[in-house]
Design an enzyme around this catalytic site. Sequence first.
Site, PDB file in Angstrom:
ATOM      1  N   PHE A   1      15.800   1.907   2.825  1.00 21.81           N
ATOM      2  CA  PHE A   1      14.384   2.262   2.775  1.00 21.81           C
ATOM      3  C   PHE A   1      14.253   3.593   2.063  1.00 21.81           C
ATOM      4  O   PHE A   1      15.215   4.364   1.996  1.00 21.81           O
ATOM      5  CB  PHE A   1      13.819   2.372   4.201  1.00 21.81           C
TER       6      PHE A   1
ATOM      7  N   GLN B   1      -0.748  10.100   5.009  1.00 17.90           N
ATOM      8  CA  GLN B   1       0.138   9.363   4.104  1.00 17.90           C
ATOM      9  C   GLN B   1      -0.581   8.202   3.417  1.00 17.90           C
ATOM     10  O   GLN B   1      -1.153   7.357   4.088  1.00 17.90           O
ATOM     11  CB  GLN B   1       1.326   8.815   4.880  1.00 17.90           C
TER      12      GLN B   1
ATOM     13  N   HIS C   1       0.288   5.065   1.530  1.00 18.28           N
ATOM     14  CA  HIS C   1       1.438   4.212   1.254  1.00 18.28           C
ATOM     15  C   HIS C   1       1.306   3.735  -0.182  1.00 18.28           C
ATOM     16  O   HIS C   1       0.219   3.336  -0.607  1.00 18.28           O
ATOM     17  CB  HIS C   1       1.428   3.028   2.226  1.00 18.28           C
TER      18      HIS C   1
ATOM     19  N   LEU D   1      -1.272  -3.925   3.692  1.00 19.31           N
ATOM     20  CA  LEU D   1       0.036  -3.380   3.351  1.00 19.31           C
ATOM     21  C   LEU D   1       0.993  -4.387   2.722  1.00 19.31           C
ATOM     22  O   LEU D   1       1.069  -5.539   3.138  1.00 19.31           O
ATOM     23  CB  LEU D   1       0.698  -2.810   4.601  1.00 19.31           C
TER      24      LEU D   1
ATOM     25  N   GLU E   1       7.350  -1.728   2.491  1.00 23.84           N
ATOM     26  CA  GLU E   1       8.334  -1.040   1.666  1.00 23.84           C
ATOM     27  C   GLU E   1       9.639  -1.827   1.616  1.00 23.84           C
ATOM     28  O   GLU E   1      10.469  -1.625   0.731  1.00 23.84           O
ATOM     29  CB  GLU E   1       8.571   0.356   2.258  1.00 23.84           C
TER      30      GLU E   1
ATOM     31  N   ARG F   1       7.534   8.215  -0.084  1.00 21.73           N
ATOM     32  CA  ARG F   1       6.229   7.577  -0.294  1.00 21.73           C
ATOM     33  C   ARG F   1       5.250   8.451  -1.042  1.00 21.73           C
ATOM     34  O   ARG F   1       4.459   7.962  -1.857  1.00 21.73           O
ATOM     35  CB  ARG F   1       5.641   7.192   1.060  1.00 21.73           C
TER      36      ARG F   1
ATOM     37  N   HIS G   1      -2.500   5.031   5.103  1.00 19.93           N
ATOM     38  CA  HIS G   1      -1.582   4.303   5.958  1.00 19.93           C
ATOM     39  C   HIS G   1      -1.235   4.992   7.269  1.00 19.93           C
ATOM     40  O   HIS G   1      -1.130   4.355   8.306  1.00 19.93           O
ATOM     41  CB  HIS G   1      -0.301   4.075   5.157  1.00 19.93           C
TER      42      HIS G   1
ATOM     43  N   ARG H   1       6.105  11.254   6.060  1.00 21.20           N
ATOM     44  CA  ARG H   1       6.956  10.450   6.931  1.00 21.20           C
ATOM     45  C   ARG H   1       7.809   9.488   6.123  1.00 21.20           C
ATOM     46  O   ARG H   1       7.314   8.862   5.179  1.00 21.20           O
ATOM     47  CB  ARG H   1       6.085   9.640   7.904  1.00 21.20           C
TER      48      ARG H   1
HETATM   49  C1  LIG Z   1       0.821  -2.711   8.235  1.00 26.46           C
HETATM   50  C2  LIG Z   1       1.687  -1.628   8.813  1.00 26.46           C
HETATM   51  C3  LIG Z   1       3.070  -1.703   8.707  1.00 26.46           C
HETATM   52  C4  LIG Z   1       3.900  -0.723   9.235  1.00 26.46           C
HETATM   53  N1  LIG Z   1       5.267  -0.843   9.129  1.00 26.46           N
HETATM   54  C5  LIG Z   1       6.074   0.101   9.695  1.00 26.46           C
HETATM   55  C6  LIG Z   1       7.499  -0.043   9.686  1.00 26.46           C
HETATM   56  O1  LIG Z   1       8.042  -1.022   9.165  1.00 26.46           O
HETATM   57  N2  LIG Z   1       8.259   0.907  10.252  1.00 26.46           N
HETATM   58  C7  LIG Z   1       7.699   1.993  10.871  1.00 26.46           C
HETATM   59  O2  LIG Z   1       8.443   2.802  11.399  1.00 26.46           O
HETATM   60  N3  LIG Z   1       6.354   2.154  10.899  1.00 26.46           N
HETATM   61  C8  LIG Z   1       5.524   1.232  10.333  1.00 26.46           C
HETATM   62  N4  LIG Z   1       4.160   1.394  10.378  1.00 26.46           N
HETATM   63  C9  LIG Z   1       3.598   2.497  11.149  1.00 26.46           C
HETATM   64  C10 LIG Z   1       3.667   2.173  12.620  1.00 26.46           C
HETATM   65  O3  LIG Z   1       3.470   0.794  12.817  1.00 26.46           O
HETATM   66  C11 LIG Z   1       2.594   2.893  13.411  1.00 26.46           C
HETATM   67  O4  LIG Z   1       2.598   4.229  13.075  1.00 26.46           O
HETATM   68  C12 LIG Z   1       2.900   2.769  14.877  1.00 26.46           C
HETATM   69  O5  LIG Z   1       2.975   1.414  15.238  1.00 26.46           O
HETATM   70  C13 LIG Z   1       1.902   3.476  15.734  1.00 26.46           C
HETATM   71  O6  LIG Z   1       2.226   3.211  17.080  1.00 26.46           O
HETATM   72  P1  LIG Z   1       1.506   3.937  18.267  1.00 26.46           P
HETATM   73  O7  LIG Z   1       2.171   3.467  19.506  1.00 26.46           O
HETATM   74  O8  LIG Z   1       1.436   5.388  18.004  1.00 26.46           O
HETATM   75  O9  LIG Z   1       0.029   3.399  18.180  1.00 26.46           O
HETATM   76  P2  LIG Z   1      -0.564   1.871  18.057  1.00 26.46           P
HETATM   77  O10 LIG Z   1       0.480   0.836  18.061  1.00 26.46           O
HETATM   78  O11 LIG Z   1      -1.516   1.883  16.947  1.00 26.46           O
HETATM   79  O12 LIG Z   1      -1.376   1.777  19.359  1.00 26.46           O
HETATM   80  C14 LIG Z   1      -2.526   2.533  19.585  1.00 26.46           C
HETATM   81  C15 LIG Z   1      -3.105   2.076  20.897  1.00 26.46           C
HETATM   82  O13 LIG Z   1      -4.104   2.981  21.322  1.00 26.46           O
HETATM   83  C16 LIG Z   1      -5.235   2.269  21.761  1.00 26.46           C
HETATM   84  N5  LIG Z   1      -6.405   3.127  21.663  1.00 26.46           N
HETATM   85  C17 LIG Z   1      -6.844   3.823  20.575  1.00 26.46           C
HETATM   86  N6  LIG Z   1      -7.951   4.508  20.886  1.00 26.46           N
HETATM   87  C18 LIG Z   1      -8.231   4.234  22.197  1.00 26.46           C
HETATM   88  C19 LIG Z   1      -9.271   4.639  23.106  1.00 26.46           C
HETATM   89  N7  LIG Z   1     -10.259   5.450  22.726  1.00 26.46           N
HETATM   90  N8  LIG Z   1      -9.249   4.142  24.366  1.00 26.46           N
HETATM   91  C20 LIG Z   1      -8.256   3.296  24.774  1.00 26.46           C
HETATM   92  N9  LIG Z   1      -7.257   2.905  23.954  1.00 26.46           N
HETATM   93  C21 LIG Z   1      -7.252   3.376  22.688  1.00 26.46           C
HETATM   94  C22 LIG Z   1      -5.256   1.060  20.870  1.00 26.46           C
HETATM   95  O14 LIG Z   1      -6.025   0.035  21.430  1.00 26.46           O
HETATM   96  C23 LIG Z   1      -3.771   0.715  20.818  1.00 26.46           C
HETATM   97  O15 LIG Z   1      -3.407  -0.025  21.949  1.00 26.46           O
HETATM   98  C24 LIG Z   1       3.321   0.405   9.858  1.00 26.46           C
HETATM   99  C25 LIG Z   1       1.927   0.494   9.965  1.00 26.46           C
HETATM  100  C26 LIG Z   1       1.106  -0.500   9.447  1.00 26.46           C
HETATM  101  C27 LIG Z   1      -0.379  -0.352   9.558  1.00 26.46           C
END
Ligand SMILES: Cc1cc2nc3c(=O)[nH]c(=O)nc-3n(C[C@H](O)[C@H](O)[C@H](O)COP(=O)(O)OP(=O)(O)OC[C@H]3O[C@@H](n4cnc5c(N)ncnc54)[C@H](O)[C@@H]3O)c2cc1C
Lengths: 243, 573
Positions: B122, B235, B237, B251, B254, B285, B350, B385
Amino acid sequence: MSEATLRVFRGDSNSGQTVDYPVPVAPGMVVLDALHYVQGHLVPDLAVRWNCKAGKCGSCSAEVNGRPRLTCKTRMDDLPQDQPITVLPMKSFPRIKDLVTDVSWNYRVNRKIPAFEPRPGTNWKISQLDVDRVQEFRKCIECFLCQNVCHVLREHDMKEQFAGPRFFVRVAGLDMHPLDGRNRAALLKNELGLGLCNITKCCTEVCPEEIHITDNAIIPLKERVVDEFYDPLTMLFRKIRGK
Amino acid sequence: MTANYETREHDVLIIGAGGAGLRASLEALAQGASVGVVCKSLLGKAHTVMAEGGIAAAMANVDTADNWKTHFRDTMRGGKLLNNWRMAQLHAQESPDRVRELEQWGALFDRTETGDILQRAFGGHTFKRLCHVGDRTGLEMIRTLQDRGVQQGIDVYMECTVTRLLTDGGRVAGAFAYWRESGRLIVFKAKSIVIATGGIGKAWRVTSNSWEYTGDGMALAYEAGAELMDMEFVQFHPTGMVWPPGVQGILVTEAVRGEGGILRNKLGERFMEKYDPKRMELSTRDVVARSIYTEVKEGRGTEHGGAYLDISQKPAEYVKKKLPSMYHQFKELADVDITKGPMEVGPTCHYVMGGIRVGAETAESTVPGLFAAGEAAAGLHGANRLGGNSLSDLLVFGRRAGLAAAQHAKQVSAPSIDTAQIEQSERELLAPFSNTGVESPYAVHRDLQEVMQNLVGIFRAEEDLKKALVELGKLKARAAKAGVEGSRLFNPGWHLSYDLKSMLTISEAVTHSALARKESRGAHSRIDFPNLDSLWEKKQNIIVRENGAMQRRENPVEEMPAELKQVLAEDKS
Ligand SMILES: Cc1cc2nc3c(=O)[nH]c(=O)nc-3n(C[C@H](O)[C@H](O)[C@H](O)COP(=O)(O)OP(=O)(O)OC[C@H]3O[C@@H](n4cnc5c(N)ncnc54)[C@H](O)[C@@H]3O)c2cc1C
Ligand code: SF4
Ligand code: SF4
Ligand code: FES
């Protein structure tokens, strides 16, 4: 830009009817885009679920022109535009509002299924072949479209006795995990109602992840239950072991 | 006002059910705490489910020379040394154990010939480091965590949105929320709260993020007095879909480049040779995104204003096996067969590196009892990142946050809830119903996205940023008047009017921070200040609420210990 008519169910758990909305059609547009157009310009309180808009989260399920689909993966240009495009909520679940249904029953069923438990003494070496074999079941995005079409749930509403295809897929994904050490045969037979499935394959037809639900998950699980409960040898063993 | 709400009590309340929130809940539960998890969507639909490429962890299964030091160095260099070095160290050291743990809970990764977890290349990672399952790693991760959580007995409040944190003196006391389905109100009492709400990408027009990414958690923390840090680092992407219009921004993982995908402009030139001849497509990125942007700007873009990304030189079966969801995504949404021809791609908003400022060991914010982890927290990723470092971040710091939150809950007495705060939250939440028809929240949101896209995008300039602040001011005034139609029953227009508030707060924080940082570093590119400024390496860019207004200030960065400096210097490249 051409225009289409979106015929959307509007209503709640008590009552409702379809309403027509005109939407401009851009190239490559999907039904979810059209719903968002309606929401953003015509009916701000139109209730729709969605998250990824890329067929990855399984939130946007509905019945489009009578077919259960992910609205984010249903292209407008694949549908006849000289007639209204109907979008209705999934029928097998209680309606909440507009296209949003109460799918909480699925989460309750899931609680009954014990998670992965490694076999004692495993060294965590797994061959890719074994991974490939179960990969299919683990692709499930929980769109619940298979649950929606299965007649045991849709026509007979046997939600108490029958877990539905989604959860047979889940059990298959656990059972065929190369290192899983649990036996879920009794659960399948007694609590998840596997026997009620009569292999119509309707679930397989609608699965957006193209999981061969019936052939690859349900039938092998049925065989497993038969082996476990009706195979004379196993029955004998069970007698001897006192189980 | 009478009690129009139900009340629930937990030792630890976790806001967010993505990887970070679920991992935190498992840890808090293991410590014996009673745990509640709240999320805006259904369980299992958070952003984490969409992650494709993989989890970065120096397991050295494929490249045996890999170790935490190299991972640490890659992360720091990718982040242009702005990273919290202690977080980068903990992350590099603990990721392999967190991945193994996931495997022990039932996640099934792709394998090497010898039966170990397979790892792929990556951008910015020296070695093949990303543990993955085809291109649906996030799905495997979130299902594993959610099923374990449910079995272990976490209480999940799904489709429930927190709109305010309740405080008792200076510390956290609970949260105020509403059920999206019914519109009914709910108050949580908690000794510790973990914010794991993810990012802010929905404030931009072209984005890979879903409706949930409205920066709620950061806005909640900010309102409660916590510091936000380095918010200017957003970021973009390099590879989002550009055509057709409906899919713009979705998306393109990558992993396509990780598996050998090549970028070309419309003249057929492999343009990364110009911008980063050494790492080419697998540069970081920020660099790849700017390169594509520049190619397009200078007239060498594709028909729909992007670059070509081509993986069709690989055998079709290989592509379908390694990138199945990309194959389907392009086939179904864009009529492109990626095993036969190139994709058109361009930058898409992203991820946010900035967020709530937390301590490295405990993930605690500057407000006692308030913790943050995952994308909502700042520090690990610095100015940029690396791909794959988010999923590992969720596991490492999700666990740490859950642990510290449970310990904190054991030590403190029950906080008391101030009903005046609840009443005020209720008034604010319901206000849009009395504004009927004045302004549509959807229209304000669309205009906000234009402002952020055009004025606070990949390249920034003082004039644009100042203009953005003026525009944001106008949008705030419009948002305050936004009205909604219909009832409280599952009403997305009403839901958006709260989300909009968070987006506006966070957009303002990003813009203020970007205006102040007069240098270019990582994802933050100022055309009027194109160079790195070493003074900016020594300070954190902080946003905090004081006397009801947004203030910016700078904190000094703690000096990196000698042994880590040594690690950073070890490699000659
Ligand atoms: C398409 C895509 C592909 C990706 N691929 C990769 C990858 O291959 N490798 C990698 O390392 N990263 C990747 N990323 C980044 C990574 O997926 C995210 O940064 C990561 O999943 C975020 O996780 P999190 O637990 O912080 O939040 P999330 O998984 O986004 O969860 C947020 C949670 O908070 C809740 N929430 C938000 N606001 C409130 C509120 N006011 N009240 C109650 N609940 C709330 C939401 O409902 C959700 O449950 C990718 C991102 C995207 C968009
Ligand atoms: S095959 Fe079985 S589970 Fe699938 S739809 Fe038919 S009866 Fe239902
Ligand atoms: S098995 Fe297929 S149809 Fe059923 S929930 Fe999973 S993805 Fe949807
Ligand atoms: S919105 Fe995620 S599958 Fe349709």
